[in-house]
Design a protein around this motif. Structure first.
Motif, PDB file in Angstrom:
ATOM      1  N   LYS B  89       0.706  -1.143  -0.080  1.00 49.63           N
ATOM      2  CA  LYS B  89      -0.070   0.007  -0.047  1.00 49.63           C
ATOM      3  C   LYS B  89       0.875   1.363  -0.060  1.00 49.63           C
ATOM      4  O   LYS B  89       0.694   2.233  -0.654  1.00 49.63           O
ATOM      5  N   ASN B  90       2.044   1.256   0.701  1.00 48.01           N
ATOM      6  CA  ASN B  90       2.855   2.437   0.952  1.00 48.01           C
ATOM      7  C   ASN B  90       4.089   2.492  -0.055  1.00 48.01           C
ATOM      8  O   ASN B  90       4.722   3.321  -0.246  1.00 48.01           O
ATOM      9  N   PHE B  91       3.968   1.561  -1.143  1.00 47.96           N
ATOM     10  CA  PHE B  91       4.960   1.552  -2.036  1.00 47.96           C
ATOM     11  C   PHE B  91       5.032   2.724  -2.899  1.00 47.96           C
ATOM     12  O   PHE B  91       6.342   3.203  -3.001  1.00 47.96           O
ATOM     13  N   PRO B  92       3.752   3.409  -3.414  1.00 44.97           N
ATOM     14  CA  PRO B  92       4.115   4.470  -4.128  1.00 44.97           C
ATOM     15  C   PRO B  92       4.537   5.332  -3.541  1.00 44.97           C
ATOM     16  O   PRO B  92       5.352   6.518  -3.832  1.00 44.97           O
ATOM     17  N   ILE B  95       8.345   5.412  -3.145  1.00 52.69           N
ATOM     18  CA  ILE B  95       8.986   5.794  -4.464  1.00 52.69           C
ATOM     19  C   ILE B  95       9.078   7.491  -4.486  1.00 52.69           C
ATOM     20  O   ILE B  95      10.107   7.802  -4.910  1.00 52.69           O
ATOM     21  N   ALA B  96       7.655   7.827  -3.924  1.00 48.41           N
ATOM     22  CA  ALA B  96       7.774   9.515  -4.168  1.00 48.41           C
ATOM     23  C   ALA B  96       9.030   9.930  -3.338  1.00 48.41           C
ATOM     24  O   ALA B  96       9.482  11.146  -3.830  1.00 48.41           O
TER      25      ALA B  96
END
Lengths: 487, 206
Positions: B89-92, B95-96
């Motif tokens: 869930k927190n992957f994006p 990346i940000a």
């Protein structure tokens, strides 16, 4: 070219540090089995450093030729005199240590190496020409000393001594650093010559604070009253060979450093520190003499005796004359011999199982079964008390003479009166050894190394020592002259 | 222009991540925010031309904080399964943040290349720098004028190390002796046990 000349000047330090590193490798690979070998090699390294130092003293070197690394080190006759005393004390402590530690199974190859690095640090302290050198030398010595105090890990008292010394030593270093930073702030430089040039005329209150803090930090290292609280506990708890080391070499180094700071960096401000030094001297003499009276442990007694002796040495500094500085150096030489002799005699007091005997009550009637040892101990006690036929008297005499010449008759008078109080407890030990019912406790055999060191120091403090007065006085005068170059 | 922009970016991120350090509930998150704050502070140092302090901030503080982080992880009772649950869930978001850091690096480097911000007019009283950059100047001082003190300080650290080893090192002598696992595993029941049929009233042979 300048760099090469500097390196040549610090040759003794280079010898000591390189041999320390090499011996560390030997200790790492050969382990504790090699501790005797490492001890012998350490003694050899210190002798080599001494051989490099002795010509500097004999030539009475001073002035620009003795300055290394742009004034950070001053390898003059004064530093050479102090270094030779430190080296002698270091060698004595290396010689007496192995039999003591081997009996309790605590001998490690690191012991001689730590002594070697402590000696290196002290050599840097007495040659300091800059506040930074002062601090680095002091920390090198102190850090090795903290470890040495706690060297016998299985002994709770030793660990306690190490911890106490560490905490209070860190506090003193903090005070010293604070004073140094204030001094730097007001003088704009850390070199002793620069400070002297910058702080001419009236001392501003900030610079005064700096001076007082630096003196307080140094007073802790020489255990002058009111910064003496740690001394009896640390001296009692630390293993006896280490105590002998603490009471001799670091005292020489810290006093030499105090002389450099007071007479070189603040040499133009004699009025500002003289009162402080007079107070330290008198308080140390009185507290040292009175505190020793109630002691029943002989190591604690000798700790108070060293506080007392530091007071006498500081009288020479209070005079602030070349004569006073020379008297201090003579007193220091005699003091080192007396202290080493005293602690080695304590090391030789053992019961029939070889356990060390430290209580004064247990050495009652020592003269009936250990005649020579009792005679040597009595001689050390008489000499510490400053009773005339022995050499200890000469040191006190020189110091008082310098004080009287500088017009400080009351200071000398109070000092002499207090030394009478001091004589009481020294004589008490002699009385217990010679006139009390034999307790027959301290009957154990002693090691040849202890006997040799005790013999040498006993001969030095015996009336035979007076044969050396001309030679010693001459060397001390040369060394003291190096301090008063600018004035 | 680029310096001003970089300054505001770094400054805002320092303050924002410092606020997050004290307001986040999870101690591990706090430590991560702290590292971000140090990185941005290092960026600020770069744009005023103090590269050496910037490097110290990253090496000393971030290095020390990594150790601190390990201590926190070891000492606190943290449920790592729960922490890992939101990974996808927190992957994006991760990346940000990585992209922001990359942009910061590029921006910082660009700002450094464009020249340092002058914080004031030099009075001209200070001694001239012996080297090109302040790293070179410090090196020239430490290994030139103060070489002796620098090397002696090294010996002090060596003594501290010897001391720590002397006071804590113990020869390890296990009371149970040497343990050979393959020997234990290859033991057969026949070698280890023996069937006995003791006679009644005679006692047993041990």
């Amino acid at each position: 070219m300048e760099f090469k000349a500097s390196l040549a000047l610090i040759a003794p330090e280079v010898v000591l540090s390189v041999s320390g590193l090499v011996l560390l490798l030997i200790a790492a690979w050969a382990g504790d089995k090699a501790s005797r070998l490492v001890s012998i090699l350490s003694v050899a390294a210190i002798v080599a450093a001494g051989a490099l130092t002795a010509p500097i003293l004999c030539a009475g070197a001073m002035g620009p030729d003795t300055i290394a690394f742009g004034g950070q080190m001053q390898v003059d006759a004064f530093s050479a005199f102090a270094k030779l005393l430190i080296y002698a004390a270091g060698i004595a402590c290396l010689m007496v240590a192995p039999p003591f530690f081997e009996r309790i199974g605590a001998m490690k190859a690191e012991y001689p190496i730590l002594i070697l690095f402590a000696v290196l640090g002290m050599g840097i302290m007495v040659s300091a020409g800059d506040l930074l050198t002062l601090y680095i030398g002091l920390e090198l010595n102190s850090l090795a000393a903290y470890v040495l105090a706690a060297f016998v890990r299985s002994d709770q008292r030793s660990a306690e001594a190490g911890l106490k010394y560490f905490v209070l030593g860190a506090l003193a270093s903090g005070i010293l650093l604070y004073g140094m930073s204030l001094t730097y702030g007001f003088a704009g430089t850390t070199s002793f010559d620069g400070i002297r040039a910058a702080l001419s005329g009236d001392l501003s209150s900030g610079a005064m604070f700096g001076l007082i803090f630096v003196l307080a930090g140094l007073a802790f290292k020489i255990s002058a009253v009111p910064f003496h609280m740690w001394t009896p506990d640390v001296y009692e708890g630390a293993p006896t060979p280490v105590t002998a080391f603490f009471a001799s070499a670091p005292k020489v180094a810290a006093l030499g450093l105090t002389m450099r700071v007071a007479l070189e960096a603040f040499g133009g401000q004699t009025g500002a520190w003289q009162q402080v030094v007079i107070f330290l001297a008198l308080a140390s003499i009185v507290v040292g003499a009175l505190g020793a009276i109630g002691q029943d442990n002989i190591k604690r007694l000798l700790a108070y005796s060293s506080i007392n002796n530091v007071g006498f040495i500081l009288i020479g500094l209070a005079a602030a004359t070349p004569r006073g500085a020379s008297a201090m150096l003579i007193y220091l030489a005699i003091y080192v011999a007396m202290t080493i002799g005293g602690f080695v005699a304590v090391l030789m007091l053992k019961d029939k199982d070889g356990e060390p005997v430290e209580q004064i009550a247990q050495i009652a009637g020592l003269s009936s079964h250990r005649k020579v040892l009792a005679a040597c101990l009595a001689m050390v006690m008489f000499s510490l008390a400053g009773i005339p036929p022995l050499f200890g008297f000469w040191g006190k005499f020189m110091v008082f003479q310098a004080a009287v010449e500088a017009g400080m008759v009351p200071l000398a008078a109070i000092g002499i009166a207090a030394s009478v109080i001091g004589a009481f407890y020294y004589l008490k030990v002699v009385k217990v050894m010679y006139f009390d019912e034999p307790a027959e406790v301290a009957v154990g055999k002693s090691d040849w190394a202890h006997q040799a060191v005790l013999l040498v120091s006993a001969i030095f403090i015996s009336p035979l020592g007076y044969l050396l007065t001309g030679w010693l006085g001459d060397l001390a005068d040369k060394a003291a002259a190096a301090l008063f170059l600018v004035a | 222009m680029i310096q001003t922009f970089a300054f505001y970016l770094f400054a805002v991120l320092v303050i924002a991540s410092a606020v997050m350090v004290i307001s986040s509930r999870n101690p591990v998150h706090s430590v991560l925010w702290l590292i971000l704050a140090f990185f941005n502070a290092a960026g600020l140092m770069v744009i005023v031309g103090a590269e050496f302090i910037a490097m110290l901030l990253v090496i000393v503080y971030v290095g020390a904080v990594a150790v601190l982080f390990l201590f926190v992880v070891m000492m606190l009772d943290i449920d790592f399964a729960e922490l890992r649950a939101g990974f996808i869930k927190n992957f994006p978001l991760g990346i940000a943040i990585a992209l922001v850091l990359l942009a910061e690096m590029v921006l910082g480097l660009g700002a450094y290349k464009a020249g340092v911000i002058q914080l004031g007019e030099p009075s001209g009283l200070a001694a001239p720098l012996p080297g090109e950059s302040n790293i070179e100047s410090l090196g020239a001082l430490l290994y030139g004028q103060y070489l002796f003190l620098f090397e002696t300080a090294g010996i002090i650290l060596l003594v501290a190390m010897i001391g720590a080893i002397v006071l804590t090192h113990r020869e390890i002598r296990s009371p149970r002796g040497h343990q050979d696992i393959s020997k234990q595993v290859s033991r057969r029941p026949e070698e280890a046990t023996e069937m006995m049929r003791p006679e009644v009233g005679k006692g047993v042979k041990l």
